[in-house]
Write a protein that holds these residues in place. Structure first.
Motif, PDB file in Angstrom:
ATOM      1  N   ALA A   1      39.834  21.705   5.578  1.00  0.00           N
ATOM      2  CA  ALA A   1      40.337  21.345   6.907  1.00  0.00           C
ATOM      3  C   ALA A   1      39.970  19.909   7.228  1.00  0.00           C
ATOM      4  N   GLU A   2      40.745  19.337   8.139  1.00  0.00           N
ATOM      5  CA  GLU A   2      40.409  18.000   8.606  1.00  0.00           C
ATOM      6  C   GLU A   2      39.714  18.125   9.946  1.00  0.00           C
ATOM      7  N   ARG A   3      38.499  17.613   9.990  1.00  0.00           N
ATOM      8  CA  ARG A   3      37.697  17.765  11.198  1.00  0.00           C
ATOM      9  C   ARG A   3      36.801  16.561  11.358  1.00  0.00           C
ATOM     10  N   PRO A   4      36.340  16.344  12.591  1.00  0.00           N
ATOM     11  CA  PRO A   4      35.332  15.297  12.752  1.00  0.00           C
ATOM     12  C   PRO A   4      34.059  15.702  12.010  1.00  0.00           C
ATOM     13  N   ASN A   5      33.546  14.787  11.234  1.00  0.00           N
ATOM     14  CA  ASN A   5      32.373  15.064  10.431  1.00  0.00           C
ATOM     15  C   ASN A   5      31.342  13.962  10.569  1.00  0.00           C
ATOM     16  N   ASN A   6      30.116  14.312  10.220  1.00  0.00           N
ATOM     17  CA  ASN A   6      29.091  13.265  10.136  1.00  0.00           C
ATOM     18  C   ASN A   6      29.377  12.450   8.894  1.00  0.00           C
ATOM     19  N   TRP A   7      29.527  11.173   9.072  1.00  0.00           N
ATOM     20  CA  TRP A   7      29.857  10.307   7.953  1.00  0.00           C
ATOM     21  C   TRP A   7      28.745   9.287   7.770  1.00  0.00           C
ATOM     22  N   CYS A   8      28.221   9.215   6.534  1.00  0.00           N
ATOM     23  CA  CYS A   8      27.199   8.204   6.288  1.00  0.00           C
ATOM     24  C   CYS A   8      27.852   6.996   5.643  1.00  0.00           C
ATOM     25  N   PRO A   9      27.913   5.876   6.345  1.00  0.00           N
ATOM     26  CA  PRO A   9      28.586   4.699   5.787  1.00  0.00           C
ATOM     27  C   PRO A   9      27.838   4.123   4.590  1.00  0.00           C
ATOM     28  N   HIS A  10      26.562   4.349   4.504  1.00  0.00           N
ATOM     29  CA  HIS A  10      25.801   3.829   3.375  1.00  0.00           C
ATOM     30  C   HIS A  10      26.090   4.637   2.111  1.00  0.00           C
ATOM     31  N   CYS A  11      26.069   5.973   2.236  1.00  0.00           N
ATOM     32  CA  CYS A  11      26.279   6.829   1.075  1.00  0.00           C
ATOM     33  C   CYS A  11      27.750   7.163   0.868  1.00  0.00           C
ATOM     34  N   ASN A  12      28.595   6.746   1.811  1.00  0.00           N
ATOM     35  CA  ASN A  12      30.026   7.007   1.691  1.00  0.00           C
ATOM     36  C   ASN A  12      30.369   8.476   1.572  1.00  0.00           C
ATOM     37  N   THR A  13      29.688   9.288   2.303  1.00  0.00           N
ATOM     38  CA  THR A  13      29.996  10.711   2.197  1.00  0.00           C
ATOM     39  C   THR A  13      29.814  11.435   3.518  1.00  0.00           C
ATOM     40  N   THR A  14      30.436  12.582   3.574  1.00  0.00           N
ATOM     41  CA  THR A  14      30.236  13.515   4.673  1.00  0.00           C
ATOM     42  C   THR A  14      28.871  14.173   4.508  1.00  0.00           C
TER      43      THR A  14
END
Length: 778
Positions: free
Chosen positions: A171-184
């Motif tokens: 699903a597409e949902r708002p997620n916690n995104w870490c810009p440093h690790c480039n991952t949810t």
RNA sequence: GGGCCCGUGGUCUAGUGGCUAUGAUACCGCCUUGACGAGGCGGGGGUCCUGGGUUCAAAUCCCAGCGGGCCCACCA
């Protein structure tokens, strides 16, 4: 009688420990024996290999080992595998730093190879420390690594099973995104950090009235994502604005002003802008109010097209620019400093953003009631940590995003049809890397052969949450699984800081996969702090290393200290001075054994002297108390009790009173035999009771005096005397002895010289002969 | 904002209603060196976090506060 001890070495030496480790490795008492019906399973936390193993971890693992040894003494065979958790971001970050490269611009295979290489180096180091500590776990037959093909295959298999059960969905949902690790990342991986920030009071216009509406925000760069303004329903200042529209500065979009309880009239101006997405309350309000989110920040950590002229700037840059522009237009009426709590990624401490992402999710919200039931059925050691788990379960509101945009982890075993989107799951039982393997078959839906392999990995908690299933060989060995998991007593030992992750996820996953409670017991250990109660950190310079302490004092000194100092579930301050203090007990124990070793081993006695009945009675009471504490895994209470009896009662008083009789100094052989029997009986029992805590010194003495085989093969001692007598007399004995020693000292009489005029109290008359001989009362 | 835990000599710790608050460790003095690279005897050192209440009696039970730690939560 000459003093001619069976133990010749005058002192306990930590080097003896290394000889014993060698011996133990060739013995089998620590091995799982499937012929034994009583099986105890310890789901040891697999440590993450690191250049230095934290002393706190070494201490926790020693506690687990004590439990294993207690259980063996109680007739269980113990499945106690040593494992290593090797998936995930920490190793990737280390390799990037150490090899000075960027993961994304390195070929994946090469990057994996480097990760493995570094992991192997540290794995060996950690295992060496574990062995040196005397951990009686299985380092061979049941050893495991979470990045091994067989482990990863199991993780992938569970993905498939849960997908087929409909518990995993995309699903597409708002997620916690870490810009440093480039991952949810999941909510459980988010921590909060205090930070000085600035809050800006910005002028919006109300369309219907043309008046100003001032809104306070810390994130003006999200103006492009503003879809709503809320005010508290009871806030008199804004009542007439309900249902009107606010004009967003710069972008000139119009958004509704709605009453909502979440607006706090006391904070800022009482009017709040709701953007996609400033924080988790924005997410909730978007969902609740059915608003269409705008993606303002992209996964490259830059503002998107939606931000107009600020496109391509990072959030910080954009904030500066927008504030500048707003100030030029006179739209900022106030700027204030404030301390805010910002969400950060627990692995790299970077501020996370909330961004809508397409990810895989594992259902968890529907399982909360089941998990609460498991929590209530588990036996907790100590009990108070049940609440921690319940709090976390109750706070779960969204499903668990399980896909990660990283390299070193278990791959999601799927291919997606490029044409119709059909998802093909790998159907075999072995480990597969879709990004390395071409799928040739036709799509069953559209017939295409054009597949998109999944490159993403699973959250590492998807791996580590099934350690209990891996070690009990679920799906791999039916008989083994039945014996160990279904019929075994299962313990999860771990720290309280990972209750919301490791423990929670384990209960969830095992519950979903096999419909059973993963554990019968949970043992929670505290954290190791420095001597002053501060966390250990390189910057404070207060870090202690387990291998150095073991080198200096021996593993048993450290373990004795653990027993004496670490209350169950409590944090503990680690002080070298105290560890040295604990070593003194080992010296004392060694000397007691050396002394007793001078007397003939006597297994039977026809009649016991009264004094001997007294100490055996005290010993029996001690034995019962220690058993009770061990059953609750409370070796702290047991250790304190054992030291106090051994030192303050047995050595200081009984041994002194029995010396002359044991040497047949004024006593006949029959009387002496009773002493010899009692001395050896007490020593044997104390060694057995102490063995789970200090396995080295007890085994060394045991093998020298009592057996060719290890003390660790022995069962928990049976009662040492049929009827306990003279219980109430202990205090009278110790008081009387002290009084005599004191009097002699005052009068300048040496302890072994005679003294006149001391009366033996009435209640101690039964011990008269021993007392007279000891103190030479005349 | 909510919840949980903790607060006893320099440090650690026992004690959950009843003698003058336990023991360890560190420190000081004396003695001893026949199981003891140690032992024995003694010493200094405590507002049992604070205040109030219950009780004949509180470190212990109750209330409030202070301090420390942890967890959760939406303060834009």
């Amino acid at each position: 009688m000459e003093f001619n001890p069976g133990i010749e070495e005058k002192r306990w030496k930590p080097e003896f420990e290394e000889e014993l480790i060698e011996k133990w490795s060739n013995e089998s008492w620590w091995k799982l024996d499937l012929k034994n019906k009583k099986i105890f399973v310890i789901d040891t936390p697999p440590p993450y290999p690191a250049p230095f193993w934290h002393i706190g971890a070494a201490i926790s693992y020693s506690m687990q080992d004590m439990i294993a040894r207690i259980k063996r003494m109680q007739g269980y065979t113990v499945l106690y595998p040593i494992g290593m958790d090797r998936n995930g971001i920490p190793i990737e970050m280390y390799v990037e730093k150490y090899e000075n490269l960027d993961m994304w611009s390195t070929p994946r295979e090469e990057f994996e190879r480097l990760c493995k290489q570094h992991l192997d180096k540290w794995t060996t180091n950690t295992i060496n420390i574990m062995k040196r500590l005397g951990l009686s776990g299985d380092y061979t037959e049941h050893y495991y690594e979470t990045d091994s093909p067989s482990y990863r295959a199991l993780t992938q298999k569970t993905f498939k099973i849960l997908w087929e059960k409909g518990l995993i969905y995309e699903a597409e949902r708002p997620n916690n995104w870490c810009p440093h690790c480039n991952t949810t990342i999941a909510d459980a991986e988010v921590e909060y950090k205090e930070k000085q920030g600035e809050i800006y009071h910005i002028k919006f216009k109300v369309r219907e009235t043309g008046k100003d509406l001032i809104i306070a925000t810390t994130r003006p760069e999200l103006l492009a994502g503003c879809k709503l303004v809320i005010v508290h329903p009871e806030d008199e200042r804004y009542k007439e604005l309900h249902g009107m529209h606010a004009v967003v500065p710069i972008y000139n979009t119009e958004v509704e002003i709605r009453p909502h309880r979440e607006a706090d009239p006391e904070f800022g101006t009482g009017a709040v802008m709701i953007c996609s997405y400033g924080d988790s309350s924005d997410v909730r309000i978007f969902r609740e109010q059915g608003l269409e989110p705008v993606k303002v920040i992209g996964t490259d950590n830059k503002l998107t097209e939606a931000a107009g002229k600020y496109k391509g700037l990072t959030p910080e840059e954009a904030r500066r620019e927008i504030v500048k522009d707003l100030e030029e237009q006179g739209l900022i009426v106030k700027r204030e400093q404030l301390t805010q709590k910002i969400p950060i990624h627990d692995k790299c401490r970077t501020r996370i953003e909330i961004i809508p992402m397409r990810e895989y999710y594992l259902k968890q919200v529907d399982f909360k009631d089941q998990l609460l039931e498991y929590a209530s059925q588990i036996l907790w050691h100590p009990e108070r940590y049940r609440q921690h788990l319940e709090n976390w379960i109750n706070s779960v509101t969204i499903d668990w995003p399980i896909s990660r945009r990283r390299y070193y982890g278990t791959e999601i075993p799927i291919w997606k049809c490029k044409k119709c989107g059909y998802i093909h799951i790998y159907e075999k039982d072995d480990y597969v890397k879709p990004w390395k393997q071409e799928l040739k078959e036709k799509c069953p839906k559209c017939g295409s052969t054009d597949w998109e392999p999944e490159w993403r990995t699973l959250d590492t908690w998807m791996d580590s949450s099934i350690t209990i299933l891996y070690i009990t060989k679920w799906l791999r060995d039916k008989e083994f699984f039945e014996k160990c998991f279904l019929n075994g007593e299962k313990l999860r030992p771990q720290g309280y800081e990972i209750i919301r992750t490791w423990l929670y996820y384990s209960l969830l996953r095992v519950g979903q996969l096999i419909g059973k409670r993963a554990f019968d017991h949970v043992f929670i250990n505290g954290m190791g702090l420095d001597a002053k109660g501060r966390k250990m950190s390189k910057s404070l310079g207060n870090v202690l290393y387990p291998e150095e302490l073991i080198e200096k004092y021996g593993a048993d000194s450290l373990r004795m200290w653990i027993g004496l100092e670490c209350g169950i579930g409590e944090n503990y301050n680690i002080s070298e001075e105290k560890i040295r203090g604990a070593q003194k007990f080992l010296v004392k124990l060694w000397n007691i054994a050396r002394f007793i070793s001078a007397f003939p081993l006597t297994d039977k006695v026809e009649e016991l002297e009264e004094l001997d009945k007294w100490i055996l009675g005290e010993l029996e009471e001690l034995r019962k108390r220690v058993l009770k504490n061990y059953e609750e895994f409370d070796f702290h209470k047991a250790a304190l009790d054992l030291r106090s009896f051994t030192w303050n009662i047995f050595a200081s008083h009984y041994l002194e009173l029995v010396k002359r009789r044991a040497r047949m100094d004024g006593f006949n052989e029959k009387e002496a035999r009773s002493a010899w029997y009692t001395l050896h009986k007490t020593l044997k029992t104390l060694l057995l009771l102490l063995a789970p805590i200090v396995p080295f010194i007890t085994d060394k003495i045991w093998r020298q005096l009592y057996s060719k085989e290890s003390i660790h093969k022995e069962p928990f001692p049976e009662s040492v005397i049929e009827t306990v007598t003279h219980r109430d007399i202990t205090e009278k004995i110790t008081e009387f002895n002290s009084r005599v020693w004191n009097t002699k000292k005052e009068k300048g009489i040496k302890f072994y010289e005679p003294i006149q005029g001391i009366e033996i109290p009435e209640e101690l008359r039964i011990f008269e002969k021993d007392i007279r001989a000891t103190h030479r009362l005349e």
